[in-house]
Design a protein around this motif. Sequence first.
Motif, mmCIF file in Angstrom:
data_model
loop_
_atom_site.group_PDB
_atom_site.id
_atom_site.type_symbol
_atom_site.label_atom_id
_atom_site.label_comp_id
_atom_site.label_asym_id
_atom_site.label_seq_id
_atom_site.Cartn_x
_atom_site.Cartn_y
_atom_site.Cartn_z
ATOM 1 N N PHE A 123 -51.918 30.720 29.745
ATOM 2 C CA PHE A 123 -51.353 30.049 30.403
ATOM 3 C C PHE A 123 -52.628 28.642 31.329
ATOM 4 O O PHE A 123 -52.149 27.695 32.197
ATOM 5 C CB PHE A 123 -50.217 30.775 32.155
ATOM 6 C CG PHE A 123 -49.398 31.663 31.476
ATOM 7 C CD1 PHE A 123 -48.888 30.752 30.602
ATOM 8 C CD2 PHE A 123 -49.899 33.232 31.808
ATOM 9 C CE1 PHE A 123 -47.197 31.840 30.109
ATOM 10 C CE2 PHE A 123 -48.633 33.864 31.507
ATOM 11 C CZ PHE A 123 -47.939 33.555 31.120
ATOM 12 N N SER A 168 -47.143 25.856 32.645
ATOM 13 C CA SER A 168 -46.195 26.307 32.699
ATOM 14 C C SER A 168 -45.154 26.514 34.193
ATOM 15 O O SER A 168 -45.834 25.966 34.712
ATOM 16 C CB SER A 168 -47.189 27.728 32.897
ATOM 17 O OG SER A 168 -47.346 27.928 34.141
ATOM 18 N N LEU A 221 -42.962 29.326 36.627
ATOM 19 C CA LEU A 221 -43.736 30.530 37.575
ATOM 20 C C LEU A 221 -42.057 30.924 38.125
ATOM 21 O O LEU A 221 -41.836 30.167 39.028
ATOM 22 C CB LEU A 221 -44.799 30.311 37.691
ATOM 23 C CG LEU A 221 -45.096 31.397 39.364
ATOM 24 C CD1 LEU A 221 -45.595 32.921 38.315
ATOM 25 C CD2 LEU A 221 -46.073 30.986 40.018
ATOM 26 N N THR A 241 -49.179 21.225 41.124
ATOM 27 C CA THR A 241 -48.083 21.702 41.311
ATOM 28 C C THR A 241 -47.122 21.455 41.746
ATOM 29 O O THR A 241 -46.838 20.840 42.296
ATOM 30 C CB THR A 241 -48.309 23.312 41.943
ATOM 31 O OG1 THR A 241 -48.219 22.677 43.478
ATOM 32 C CG2 THR A 241 -49.256 23.673 41.512
ATOM 33 N N LYS A 259 -51.896 31.202 41.763
ATOM 34 C CA LYS A 259 -51.089 31.099 40.312
ATOM 35 C C LYS A 259 -51.762 30.526 39.716
ATOM 36 O O LYS A 259 -52.413 29.718 38.853
ATOM 37 C CB LYS A 259 -50.347 31.477 40.312
ATOM 38 C CG LYS A 259 -49.423 33.033 40.402
ATOM 39 C CD LYS A 259 -49.500 33.658 39.411
ATOM 40 C CE LYS A 259 -49.815 35.203 38.938
ATOM 41 N NZ LYS A 259 -48.581 35.547 39.881
ATOM 42 N N HIS A 306 -42.442 36.485 39.100
ATOM 43 C CA HIS A 306 -44.279 36.614 39.402
ATOM 44 C C HIS A 306 -43.480 36.141 37.418
ATOM 45 O O HIS A 306 -45.576 36.409 36.918
ATOM 46 C CB HIS A 306 -44.728 38.016 38.981
ATOM 47 C CG HIS A 306 -45.162 38.307 40.937
ATOM 48 N ND1 HIS A 306 -45.218 37.691 41.937
ATOM 49 C CD2 HIS A 306 -44.591 39.689 41.060
ATOM 50 C CE1 HIS A 306 -44.573 38.100 42.540
ATOM 51 N NE2 HIS A 306 -44.439 39.186 42.373
ATOM 52 N N GLN A 310 -44.171 34.749 34.049
ATOM 53 C CA GLN A 310 -44.654 32.956 34.249
ATOM 54 C C GLN A 310 -44.873 32.762 32.328
ATOM 55 O O GLN A 310 -45.048 33.000 31.486
ATOM 56 C CB GLN A 310 -45.744 32.927 33.923
ATOM 57 C CG GLN A 310 -46.417 31.405 34.375
ATOM 58 C CD GLN A 310 -47.691 31.830 34.761
ATOM 59 O OE1 GLN A 310 -48.847 32.971 35.132
ATOM 60 N NE2 GLN A 310 -48.775 30.671 35.416
#
Length: 317
Positions: free
Chosen positions: A29, A33, A35, A81, A100, A312, A314
Amino acid sequence: MRSFIPLLCLVIFLSCENKNKQQEPSSDFSGTSLLVLGTLQDGGSPHIGCNNDCCKSLFQNPDHERKVVSLGIIDPQSQQTFLIEAGPDLPSQFKELKEKSGFKTSENPDAVFITHAHIGHYSGLMYLGREAMNAKAQVVYSMPRMKSFLETNGPWNQLVRLNNIQLRTLKADSEIVLSPQLKIKAFLVPHRDEYSETVGFIISGPNKKALFIPDIDKWEKWERGIVDEIKKVDYAFIDATFFDAKEIQGKNIKEIPHPFVVESMELFKDLSPKEKNKIFFIHFNHTNPLLRKESVESKRVEESGFHTAKIHQQVVL
Ligand SMILES: [Zn+2]
Ligand SMILES: [Zn+2]
Ligand SMILES: [Zn+2]
């Protein structure tokens, strides 16, 4: 002869290990990615007023894996993000997305994208206000009607007035470039549009695309064909509010006309295993047996070649 046996075992062991490695899904990752930050329908679980087996014990012993639907996007190259949906579990979803990412120092994602004005998709904006985070100009993207709903109704308009949120407009079918390797596009879907339009999103990374439709009326009501749309992407996270009609006994289906998972599976039954493998059911009502991994319904979904989205989880874009 004896000395060859351990050597032979070692060769067999190594070749087995290699084989297993090849079969493992990619878990790198370091690139862009997606999530999964929540998989439930708006009301969550335990669901208010529910006295049935699906929720009874959860009032005493909450399951922290049960969060209202949301996806995060992590783009390490641009150090950004993004959060899709601002539901009632926003505080822990902000936190998980930040943790993350591994690079984010700010608690806030670079932008939040909202599909529509139902509580599981926007009510978490309340945490950005003065009573909680008192955020500074959190960028929030939504469609024009949704934007004007937020601008003209309390308490949301206070977030705008105090610049806790900075609203930006989405245009249907128009791509927004978030970084050189990341784009997002909203598209309209039919749903109960009391206060806003409803959209789904296509998130395009450097190598793969994901489709996200958490809420939609029956597939036939959409002017596009879901089967064709699935063929254009690599992952499809789609409305699985109810597994079948058993869950809505006593309620008027006209008021909650989601596609049942059994109907979707029927519609997708002739797809190739590769196409089926793209499909992740999401947005589960508290009554949905897909919330229990060990249920016969969960096994049926996996055995038919589809998946249920897991918090959770991914996937590489
Ligand atoms: Zn919803
Ligand atoms: Zn329940
Ligand atoms: Zn909705």
